[in-house]
Design a protein around this motif. Structure first.
Motif, PDB file in Angstrom:
ATOM      1  N   THR A 104       3.645 -10.644  -0.200  1.00  0.00           N
ATOM      2  CA  THR A 104       3.197  -9.511  -1.005  1.00  0.00           C
ATOM      3  C   THR A 104       3.616  -8.201  -0.366  1.00  0.00           C
ATOM      4  O   THR A 104       3.723  -8.090   0.858  1.00  0.00           O
ATOM      5  CB  THR A 104       1.666  -9.523  -1.191  1.00  0.00           C
ATOM      6  OG1 THR A 104       1.291  -8.407  -1.994  1.00  0.00           O
ATOM      7  CG2 THR A 104       0.947  -9.432   0.153  1.00  0.00           C
ATOM      8  N   GLU A 105       3.858  -7.189  -1.177  1.00  0.00           N
ATOM      9  CA  GLU A 105       4.229  -5.866  -0.671  1.00  0.00           C
ATOM     10  C   GLU A 105       3.008  -4.971  -0.490  1.00  0.00           C
ATOM     11  O   GLU A 105       3.115  -3.897   0.105  1.00  0.00           O
ATOM     12  CB  GLU A 105       5.217  -5.194  -1.631  1.00  0.00           C
ATOM     13  CG  GLU A 105       6.551  -5.929  -1.759  1.00  0.00           C
ATOM     14  CD  GLU A 105       7.495  -5.225  -2.722  1.00  0.00           C
ATOM     15  OE1 GLU A 105       7.049  -4.239  -3.370  1.00  0.00           O
ATOM     16  OE2 GLU A 105       8.662  -5.646  -2.819  1.00  0.00           O
ATOM     17  N   ASP A 106       1.860  -5.396  -1.000  1.00  0.00           N
ATOM     18  CA  ASP A 106       0.674  -4.531  -1.003  1.00  0.00           C
ATOM     19  C   ASP A 106      -0.107  -4.597   0.305  1.00  0.00           C
ATOM     20  O   ASP A 106      -0.736  -3.612   0.705  1.00  0.00           O
ATOM     21  CB  ASP A 106      -0.256  -4.903  -2.166  1.00  0.00           C
ATOM     22  CG  ASP A 106       0.420  -4.677  -3.511  1.00  0.00           C
ATOM     23  OD1 ASP A 106       1.321  -3.823  -3.577  1.00  0.00           O
ATOM     24  OD2 ASP A 106       0.046  -5.358  -4.487  1.00  0.00           O
ATOM     25  N   VAL A 107      -0.102  -5.749   0.969  1.00  0.00           N
ATOM     26  CA  VAL A 107      -0.828  -5.907   2.227  1.00  0.00           C
ATOM     27  C   VAL A 107       0.183  -5.803   3.370  1.00  0.00           C
ATOM     28  O   VAL A 107       1.100  -6.610   3.481  1.00  0.00           O
ATOM     29  CB  VAL A 107      -1.567  -7.257   2.284  1.00  0.00           C
ATOM     30  CG1 VAL A 107      -2.306  -7.402   3.607  1.00  0.00           C
ATOM     31  CG2 VAL A 107      -2.535  -7.381   1.113  1.00  0.00           C
ATOM     32  N   MET A 108      -0.005  -4.789   4.230  1.00  0.00           N
ATOM     33  CA  MET A 108       0.964  -4.522   5.282  1.00  0.00           C
ATOM     34  C   MET A 108       0.712  -5.359   6.544  1.00  0.00           C
ATOM     35  O   MET A 108       1.645  -5.832   7.186  1.00  0.00           O
ATOM     36  CB  MET A 108       0.953  -3.033   5.642  1.00  0.00           C
ATOM     37  CG  MET A 108       1.200  -2.122   4.442  1.00  0.00           C
ATOM     38  SD  MET A 108       2.765  -2.483   3.615  1.00  0.00           S
ATOM     39  CE  MET A 108       3.941  -1.978   4.870  1.00  0.00           C
ATOM     40  N   ASN A 112      -4.619  -4.063   6.593  1.00  0.00           N
ATOM     41  CA  ASN A 112      -4.046  -2.743   6.350  1.00  0.00           C
ATOM     42  C   ASN A 112      -3.289  -2.795   5.033  1.00  0.00           C
ATOM     43  O   ASN A 112      -2.443  -3.683   4.844  1.00  0.00           O
ATOM     44  CB  ASN A 112      -3.105  -2.329   7.480  1.00  0.00           C
ATOM     45  CG  ASN A 112      -3.831  -2.089   8.791  1.00  0.00           C
ATOM     46  OD1 ASN A 112      -5.028  -1.791   8.804  1.00  0.00           O
ATOM     47  ND2 ASN A 112      -3.111  -2.225   9.900  1.00  0.00           N
ATOM     48  N   MET A 113      -3.599  -1.860   4.138  1.00  0.00           N
ATOM     49  CA  MET A 113      -2.969  -1.862   2.820  1.00  0.00           C
ATOM     50  C   MET A 113      -1.872  -0.797   2.735  1.00  0.00           C
ATOM     51  O   MET A 113      -1.869   0.187   3.479  1.00  0.00           O
ATOM     52  CB  MET A 113      -4.015  -1.593   1.739  1.00  0.00           C
ATOM     53  CG  MET A 113      -5.128  -2.631   1.669  1.00  0.00           C
ATOM     54  SD  MET A 113      -4.585  -4.258   1.073  1.00  0.00           S
ATOM     55  CE  MET A 113      -4.296  -3.898  -0.664  1.00  0.00           C
ATOM     56  N   LYS A 114      -0.959  -0.998   1.811  1.00  0.00           N
ATOM     57  CA  LYS A 114       0.146  -0.068   1.590  1.00  0.00           C
ATOM     58  C   LYS A 114      -0.343   1.192   0.886  1.00  0.00           C
ATOM     59  O   LYS A 114      -1.131   1.136  -0.060  1.00  0.00           O
ATOM     60  CB  LYS A 114       1.224  -0.747   0.743  1.00  0.00           C
ATOM     61  CG  LYS A 114       2.463   0.105   0.496  1.00  0.00           C
ATOM     62  CD  LYS A 114       3.474  -0.671  -0.325  1.00  0.00           C
ATOM     63  CE  LYS A 114       4.723   0.173  -0.571  1.00  0.00           C
ATOM     64  NZ  LYS A 114       5.728  -0.584  -1.362  1.00  0.00           N
ATOM     65  N   TYR A 115       0.108   2.341   1.348  1.00  0.00           N
ATOM     66  CA  TYR A 115      -0.273   3.620   0.752  1.00  0.00           C
ATOM     67  C   TYR A 115       0.235   3.693  -0.689  1.00  0.00           C
ATOM     68  O   TYR A 115       1.380   3.335  -0.986  1.00  0.00           O
ATOM     69  CB  TYR A 115       0.324   4.789   1.558  1.00  0.00           C
ATOM     70  CG  TYR A 115       0.048   6.142   0.961  1.00  0.00           C
ATOM     71  CD1 TYR A 115      -1.187   6.762   1.131  1.00  0.00           C
ATOM     72  CD2 TYR A 115       1.028   6.796   0.213  1.00  0.00           C
ATOM     73  CE1 TYR A 115      -1.446   8.007   0.570  1.00  0.00           C
ATOM     74  CE2 TYR A 115       0.783   8.033  -0.353  1.00  0.00           C
ATOM     75  CZ  TYR A 115      -0.463   8.638  -0.177  1.00  0.00           C
ATOM     76  OH  TYR A 115      -0.706   9.876  -0.739  1.00  0.00           O
ATOM     77  N   GLY A 116      -0.636   4.148  -1.579  1.00  0.00           N
ATOM     78  CA  GLY A 116      -0.236   4.370  -2.964  1.00  0.00           C
ATOM     79  C   GLY A 116      -0.550   3.238  -3.919  1.00  0.00           C
ATOM     80  O   GLY A 116      -0.446   3.418  -5.141  1.00  0.00           O
ATOM     81  N   VAL A 117      -0.947   2.072  -3.422  1.00  0.00           N
ATOM     82  CA  VAL A 117      -1.253   0.962  -4.329  1.00  0.00           C
ATOM     83  C   VAL A 117      -2.693   1.083  -4.834  1.00  0.00           C
ATOM     84  O   VAL A 117      -3.519   1.784  -4.230  1.00  0.00           O
ATOM     85  CB  VAL A 117      -1.061  -0.405  -3.638  1.00  0.00           C
ATOM     86  CG1 VAL A 117       0.349  -0.530  -3.103  1.00  0.00           C
ATOM     87  CG2 VAL A 117      -2.081  -0.617  -2.535  1.00  0.00           C
ATOM     88  N   ASN A 118      -2.979   0.431  -5.931  1.00  0.00           N
ATOM     89  CA  ASN A 118      -4.346   0.350  -6.446  1.00  0.00           C
ATOM     90  C   ASN A 118      -5.110  -0.618  -5.543  1.00  0.00           C
ATOM     91  O   ASN A 118      -4.926  -1.831  -5.612  1.00  0.00           O
ATOM     92  CB  ASN A 118      -4.329  -0.150  -7.890  1.00  0.00           C
ATOM     93  CG  ASN A 118      -5.709  -0.164  -8.520  1.00  0.00           C
ATOM     94  OD1 ASN A 118      -6.695  -0.521  -7.890  1.00  0.00           O
ATOM     95  ND2 ASN A 118      -5.768   0.215  -9.798  1.00  0.00           N
ATOM     96  N   LEU A 119      -5.932  -0.070  -4.662  1.00  0.00           N
ATOM     97  CA  LEU A 119      -6.570  -0.887  -3.634  1.00  0.00           C
ATOM     98  C   LEU A 119      -7.452  -1.986  -4.225  1.00  0.00           C
ATOM     99  O   LEU A 119      -7.447  -3.121  -3.748  1.00  0.00           O
ATOM    100  CB  LEU A 119      -7.393   0.004  -2.699  1.00  0.00           C
ATOM    101  CG  LEU A 119      -6.610   1.045  -1.897  1.00  0.00           C
ATOM    102  CD1 LEU A 119      -7.561   1.886  -1.047  1.00  0.00           C
ATOM    103  CD2 LEU A 119      -5.559   0.376  -1.021  1.00  0.00           C
TER     104      LEU A 119
END
Length: 268
Positions: free
Chosen positions: A202-206, A227-234
């Motif tokens: 996944t690209e959303d979870v860093m 840690n989540m990616k900046y800008g995604v719908n958390l």
């Protein structure tokens, strides 16, 4: 209510044949090893296959415990099936089950030798006594609560009808608690690796900051810190990732996920 009985020695494939028999005779419900299964759903009972000893398994299958008996008897009354199949190893056993559950005399008896070949019964005997596999005539998702950690791959039966194949039924294969094959366990490292593989996909979870597992009666409690990616719908991305964790752990390990929580440690 019409009551049928399917009778055969242990390990001859009765539970395996039960669903197909019910489809053929339009039987609504099954009593098998302490469970009341109605319209392909476990409606009440405790499976004999989760008992610690063979003696305990026999007592459970015969509904010797009053609380167990009352639970199943009341569920049968509430659901009022028009037909019911009782599975047992002898005529005496199915008669005793019917009596314990307050049911009338059995209307029709079917013997496993009448619906299977000798070769089929020999295969069933190997699966039971050499490989320690037992079949329960209900889908796996209906049984995870009772058998967390003991599942083997579901058995899907294909029947040929009018020249084509279609999926006819699903049965769950479990290794009972009392099986000589022993307990089933998976290390936390394996579970953590599954979560990490999902993160890579996944690209959303860093990053996976922390993952922990605790085994409870219902299965596994899972706690994640990510840690989540900046800008995604958390909220949306977090729920999707937790759903993937549940789905993949259950499919790969057969452990039931009792609960899952996820903390967002940082946004990067």
């Amino acid at each position: 209510m019409k009551i049928y009985a399917l009778v055969g020695k242990s390990g001859t494939g009765k539970s395996f044949q039960a669903v197909n028999l019910c489809k053929r005779l339009n039987i609504e419900a099954i009593i098998d090893d302490g469970l009341f299964i109605h319209r392909n759903r476990v409606a009440a009972g405790i499976s004999a296959k989760r008992q610690d000893t063979k003696v305990g398994a026999v007592k459970t299958a015969l509904f010797n415990n009053d609380d167990h008996m009352i639970e199943v008897r009341d569920a049968i009354v509430r659901r009022a099936p028009e037909s019911l199949l009782i599975i047992g190893t002898s005529d005496r056993m199915v008669d005793k089950i019917a009596e314990r559950l307050g049911l009338h005399e059995i209307n029709e008896r079917i013997y496993i030798e009448d619906i299977t070949t000798e070769e089929q019964r020999e295969i069933a005997d190997v699966q039971r006594h050499k490989l320690g596999k037992h079949v329960i005539p209900a889908p796996t998702f209906q049984l995870r609560h009772q058998f967390s950690g003991y599942f083997m791959p579901p058995v899907k039966i294909l029947l040929k009808e009018w020249g084509s194949l279609r999926e006819a039924s699903e049965k769950s294969v479990v290794r009972p608690t009392y099986s000589y094959m022993g307990d089933y366990s998976i290390s936390d490292k394996v579970l953590s690796d599954i979560v990490e593989c999902l993160r890579i996909r996944t690209e959303d979870v860093m990053d996976i900051v922390k993952v922990s597992f605790a085994q409870v009666q219902e299965g596994l409690d899972v706690e994640l810190s990510v840690n989540m990616k900046y800008g995604v719908n958390l909220k949306k991305a977090g729920r999707a990732f937790m759903h993937d964790v549940i789905k993949n752990i259950q499919e790969m390990t057969s452990f039931n996920i009792a609960s899952i929580s996820m903390e967002i440690n940082d946004i990067v």
